[in-house]
Design a protein around this motif. Sequence first.
Motif, PDB file in Angstrom:
ATOM      1  N   LEU A   1     -13.769  -4.931 -14.836  1.00 50.33           N
ATOM      2  CA  LEU A   1     -13.308  -3.586 -15.194  1.00 50.33           C
ATOM      3  C   LEU A   1     -11.943  -3.614 -15.882  1.00 50.33           C
ATOM      4  CD1 LEU A   1     -14.226  -1.839 -11.828  1.00 50.33           C
ATOM      5  CD2 LEU A   1     -15.598  -1.961 -13.902  1.00 50.33           C
ATOM      6  N   ASP A   2     -11.658  -2.529 -16.584  1.00 47.33           N
ATOM      7  CA  ASP A   2     -10.343  -2.379 -17.194  1.00 47.33           C
ATOM      8  C   ASP A   2      -9.280  -2.228 -16.115  1.00 47.33           C
ATOM      9  OD1 ASP A   2     -10.724  -2.469 -19.935  1.00 47.33           O
ATOM     10  OD2 ASP A   2     -11.607  -0.474 -19.922  1.00 47.33           O
ATOM     11  N   VAL A   3      -8.038  -2.480 -16.511  1.00 39.98           N
ATOM     12  CA  VAL A   3      -6.975  -2.512 -15.521  1.00 39.98           C
ATOM     13  C   VAL A   3      -6.773  -1.137 -14.872  1.00 39.98           C
ATOM     14  CG1 VAL A   3      -5.179  -2.224 -17.281  1.00 39.98           C
ATOM     15  CG2 VAL A   3      -4.601  -3.256 -15.117  1.00 39.98           C
ATOM     16  N   THR A   4      -6.888  -0.051 -15.645  1.00 41.81           N
ATOM     17  CA  THR A   4      -6.693   1.274 -15.045  1.00 41.81           C
ATOM     18  C   THR A   4      -7.844   1.607 -14.091  1.00 41.81           C
ATOM     19  OG1 THR A   4      -7.681   2.199 -17.027  1.00 41.81           O
ATOM     20  CG2 THR A   4      -5.305   2.260 -16.890  1.00 41.81           C
ATOM     21  N   THR A   5      -9.063   1.212 -14.486  1.00 39.47           N
ATOM     22  CA  THR A   5     -10.216   1.447 -13.622  1.00 39.47           C
ATOM     23  C   THR A   5     -10.117   0.589 -12.371  1.00 39.47           C
ATOM     24  OG1 THR A   5     -11.377   1.521 -15.709  1.00 39.47           O
ATOM     25  CG2 THR A   5     -12.690   1.768 -13.742  1.00 39.47           C
ATOM     26  N   GLN A   6      -9.630  -0.632 -12.556  1.00 38.02           N
ATOM     27  CA  GLN A   6      -9.461  -1.533 -11.420  1.00 38.02           C
ATOM     28  C   GLN A   6      -8.579  -0.888 -10.354  1.00 38.02           C
ATOM     29  OE1 GLN A   6      -8.795  -5.755 -11.720  1.00 38.02           O
ATOM     30  NE2 GLN A   6      -6.716  -5.535 -11.054  1.00 38.02           N
ATOM     31  N   LYS A   7      -7.498  -0.296 -10.821  1.00 38.90           N
ATOM     32  CA  LYS A   7      -6.563   0.370  -9.910  1.00 38.90           C
ATOM     33  C   LYS A   7      -7.287   1.464  -9.121  1.00 38.90           C
ATOM     34  CE  LYS A   7      -2.227   1.985  -8.965  1.00 38.90           C
ATOM     35  NZ  LYS A   7      -1.138   1.217  -8.381  1.00 38.90           N
ATOM     36  N   GLN A   8      -8.082   2.268  -9.833  1.00 39.68           N
ATOM     37  CA  GLN A   8      -8.797   3.365  -9.163  1.00 39.68           C
ATOM     38  C   GLN A   8      -9.787   2.834  -8.135  1.00 39.68           C
ATOM     39  OE1 GLN A   8     -10.571   5.331 -12.474  1.00 39.68           O
ATOM     40  NE2 GLN A   8      -8.630   6.055 -13.301  1.00 39.68           N
ATOM     41  N   ILE A   9     -10.522   1.781  -8.511  1.00 42.04           N
ATOM     42  CA  ILE A   9     -11.535   1.249  -7.601  1.00 42.04           C
ATOM     43  C   ILE A   9     -10.867   0.646  -6.368  1.00 42.04           C
ATOM     44  CG2 ILE A   9     -13.335  -0.517  -7.346  1.00 42.04           C
ATOM     45  CD1 ILE A   9     -14.327   1.737  -9.011  1.00 42.04           C
ATOM     46  N   LEU A  10      -9.751  -0.038  -6.571  1.00 45.37           N
ATOM     47  CA  LEU A  10      -9.049  -0.611  -5.418  1.00 45.37           C
ATOM     48  C   LEU A  10      -8.563   0.496  -4.490  1.00 45.37           C
ATOM     49  CD1 LEU A  10      -7.012  -3.541  -7.031  1.00 45.37           C
ATOM     50  CD2 LEU A  10      -9.095  -3.685  -5.677  1.00 45.37           C
ATOM     51  N   ASN A  11      -8.044   1.581  -5.090  1.00 43.71           N
ATOM     52  CA  ASN A  11      -7.617   2.716  -4.272  1.00 43.71           C
ATOM     53  C   ASN A  11      -8.791   3.301  -3.493  1.00 43.71           C
ATOM     54  OD1 ASN A  11      -4.982   2.560  -4.956  1.00 43.71           O
ATOM     55  ND2 ASN A  11      -5.075   4.094  -6.589  1.00 43.71           N
ATOM     56  N   LEU A  12      -9.926   3.404  -4.188  1.00 44.53           N
ATOM     57  CA  LEU A  12     -11.115   3.963  -3.546  1.00 44.53           C
ATOM     58  C   LEU A  12     -11.533   3.102  -2.352  1.00 44.53           C
ATOM     59  CD1 LEU A  12     -13.587   5.884  -3.599  1.00 44.53           C
ATOM     60  CD2 LEU A  12     -14.679   4.230  -5.091  1.00 44.53           C
ATOM     61  N   LEU A  13     -11.510   1.790  -2.561  1.00 43.42           N
ATOM     62  CA  LEU A  13     -11.890   0.893  -1.465  1.00 43.42           C
ATOM     63  C   LEU A  13     -10.931   1.055  -0.290  1.00 43.42           C
ATOM     64  CD1 LEU A  13     -12.830  -2.428  -3.310  1.00 43.42           C
ATOM     65  CD2 LEU A  13     -14.354  -0.959  -2.005  1.00 43.42           C
ATOM     66  N   LYS A  14      -9.649   1.190  -0.603  1.00 42.24           N
ATOM     67  CA  LYS A  14      -8.652   1.314   0.455  1.00 42.24           C
ATOM     68  C   LYS A  14      -8.868   2.612   1.243  1.00 42.24           C
ATOM     69  CE  LYS A  14      -4.449   0.467  -1.161  1.00 42.24           C
ATOM     70  NZ  LYS A  14      -3.119  -0.034  -1.460  1.00 42.24           N
ATOM     71  N   THR A  15      -9.101   3.705   0.516  1.00 41.62           N
ATOM     72  CA  THR A  15      -9.317   4.988   1.204  1.00 41.62           C
ATOM     73  C   THR A  15     -10.587   4.938   2.043  1.00 41.62           C
ATOM     74  OG1 THR A  15      -8.928   5.733  -1.048  1.00 41.62           O
ATOM     75  CG2 THR A  15      -8.856   7.397   0.658  1.00 41.62           C
ATOM     76  N   ALA A  16     -11.647   4.402   1.446  1.00 39.16           N
ATOM     77  CA  ALA A  16     -12.914   4.349   2.171  1.00 39.16           C
ATOM     78  C   ALA A  16     -12.765   3.519   3.439  1.00 39.16           C
ATOM     79  CB  ALA A  16     -14.001   3.762   1.283  1.00 39.16           C
ATOM     80  N   GLN A  17     -12.043   2.431   3.315  1.00 32.28           N
ATOM     81  CA  GLN A  17     -11.835   1.561   4.468  1.00 32.28           C
ATOM     82  C   GLN A  17     -11.063   2.305   5.552  1.00 32.28           C
ATOM     83  OE1 GLN A  17      -8.567   0.062   5.162  1.00 32.28           O
ATOM     84  NE2 GLN A  17      -9.357  -1.029   6.948  1.00 32.28           N
TER      85      GLN A  17
END
Lengths: 280, 556
Positions: free
Chosen positions: B188-204
């Motif tokens: 993924l692109d770097v900006t999308t990567q940031k969003q996905i990592l945030n999503l994983l953190k919140t979901a966790q």
Amino acid sequence: MRDFFQRFCENRGALVGLVVLTVIILVAITAPLLSPVDPWRSLGRPLQPPGGEFALGTDMLGRDVLAGILHGARISLWIGILSAVVAALIGVTMGAIAGFFGGWVDDVLVRITEFFQTIPSFIFAILLVAILTPGLTSIVVAIAVVTWPPIARLARAEFMTLRSREFVEAAVLSGVSRPRIILREVLPNAVSPLIVMGSLTVATAILTESALSFLGLGDPNRISWGYMIGAARTVFRHAWWLSVFPGLAIVLTVLAINLVGEGLNDALNPHLKGRRVGVQ
Amino acid sequence: MGQDTTSTPLVSIEGLRISLPLGSDRVMAVDGIDLSVKPGKILCIVGESGSGKSMTAHAIMGLVPKPLKVEGAIHFDGHNLADIAPSVHRGIRGSRIGMVFQEPMAALNPVMKVGKQIEEVFRFHNIPGPYDDRIVALLDSMGLPEPELLRHAYPFRLSGGQRQRVMIAMALALDPALLIADEPTTALDVTTQKQILNLLKTAQHERQMSIMLITHDFGVVAEIGDEVAVMQEGRIVERGAVKDVLHDPQHPYTQTLLAAVPDLSPRPAADAEPAPLLSAANVSKTYRTRSGWFTPGREVHAVQNVSLQLGRGETVGVVGESGSGKSTFARIVVRLLTADEGDVRLDGVDANLLDLDTRQLAPLRKRVQMVFQDPFASLNPRRTVFEIVAQGLRAHGVGRREARRRVEELLDLVALDPSAADRYPNAFSGGQRQRIGIARALALEPDVIVADEPVSALDVSIQARVLDLFADIQKRLGIGLLFITHDLRVAAQICDRVIVMRKGEVVEAGTSAQVLFDPQHEYTRLLIDSIPGRGQMPKKHGPATAAAEAMERTRE
């Protein structure tokens, strides 16, 4: 190269096919030694059943069936291989040019290919042989003309995917000429599926040649399996051996070539073979 | 889930061994590792490609390919997953353990609506319907827009980030206790990567589940991880809390990996104004899809009015995400694509390069060469390294013996052994292949090299060495380097000046220091903010490669 043989031998059927095919080719080459008689000459009483003086019996004119089959192997294989080579040359050239250059060149060549594909191939072959008068050359030409379009389509598809690959772009930037790029960069990478397809084309060509000879459109100077079956069809109920043995020869040859083709496919495109599990 | 949050591990791996088939480059893919994931924590497994990190995850999921043997124990929920009936394992997969893969396009069924694919997860685990509300709620919680409509879309309609969100939704559909994410953001692109990592953190956080995240990027670890295990050649060489490992790495291999992560320190700007070499002005290209019978024609402005100057011995970076038009621009400059309009001039040529036809261009081709992104696709697998590197020399009429001598020089220049010349590309690793690609580009002694994402397919530690090679060669040969990348960290390390592109347009241009430390455009700021692990990574002590070289020596 060793990998190639290893993968080929893993396919038992292909190995059997290769052995059978080798025997058939040897027979074809040594036919004049194995059976030094002229297969057209009448040697004994007509319609003798197999197992007597003649191992596979004689036909209505007292000709030796075994000699016919041995000598017929030459013409069947020769025509099969020759017409497959000619078809592959036409097909790969057309496909390579169409796939590599694209644009209007591609449009034109694809239309031509489609034109040939719309004519039922066997009828077309009959027509061509009838027009060109039956003979070795006309049969090879006829078979090649009706079998090249699928090869062209395959070659075109391969070239289309390969021409946008980065190593081709790198060659363009290095100033390598177009023909050289096609022959040295792209073709070697497209050759494995083409070899497989070519080997199967040989089998089809043998069948087509038999069918033409069956209809009496074969080379009148050379005995062939198709001709033998065609000539024997009127006496099939009294003399089954006249059609069954040449028929078996055709089945065996075509089957062997198909098995070898499949083995080549496994060996050249290992990633297409579902049974092998690799680690990435 | 009724999992208590004491430190009893959720998963504990003991002595896991997975052997590779005979003839592989090593005997064991995974060689006796012990590992545990605590409930409610994020464990990151870091390593280069081929380190066995994915294989470990696959062993937990029971996805190890057939002929390979799994030994040891993987304790989870009172089962030993290494030795369990496939039917029981199937029940655990999906319901108690979810998995997210690297390439969301390959992991989703392309001919099935995404809502249906999520529904399958419920169906396979015999959970009675109706499913519609759950699916919508799930997609909504993944931050996907208009979940009601989106669930009826096929995967190809979605962007890469959206697809990965759908994948995560599928993995989380049954509230698993453990989520395994195998390089979930690498594609993924770097900006999308940031969003996905945030999503994983919140979901966790919301679900109090555990995550095992596999990555090659220490930046991602710093961004999201609680604990980290570093893998090298099938063994765990270091494990501990992320903070400790980042600031005080014990094992030399960990130190190498950390040192290889490029940080945001721009290289010092050149003192003198370099002699102009290549200039592009107002280059534009628009792709038009022909309107069919039922579809209207579409126009995509791939490149719009892009201008830049490149001097001798200078490196100019073109930075942007996928779809920004940076690769299209690169291909226009080397004339692999034709532009609609624009003016590209090369020093000493009195014409617009874009106006020249193939024949006029032929003698100029050798002055502008290219290094490609994919080290596997850019080398012809059927030709030897000598033939690949020498193809340009031979095409320009250099004799075989002379070409041979030049190739050996070039291989030496890119730090490869001259004996490499007679081997085929498959005998080389990704980093070595990229060196061969660089040698090929240098063969014709070009003035300009256009490098299109030359390190993005490489492991971080190898990236650093290839970047050093670029810098070194440039210094020695005074080549103008046009460096296309999506990674601002890489651009900072190697470029004198940077232009930032977005949707075909230049949004910001300036020296590396200006653009990175004083970004004017909000998009540039967004890109900088999205760099994983920013602010959490320790400061560098020495040059990136000093440690790498030390490592190399210990390896030998």
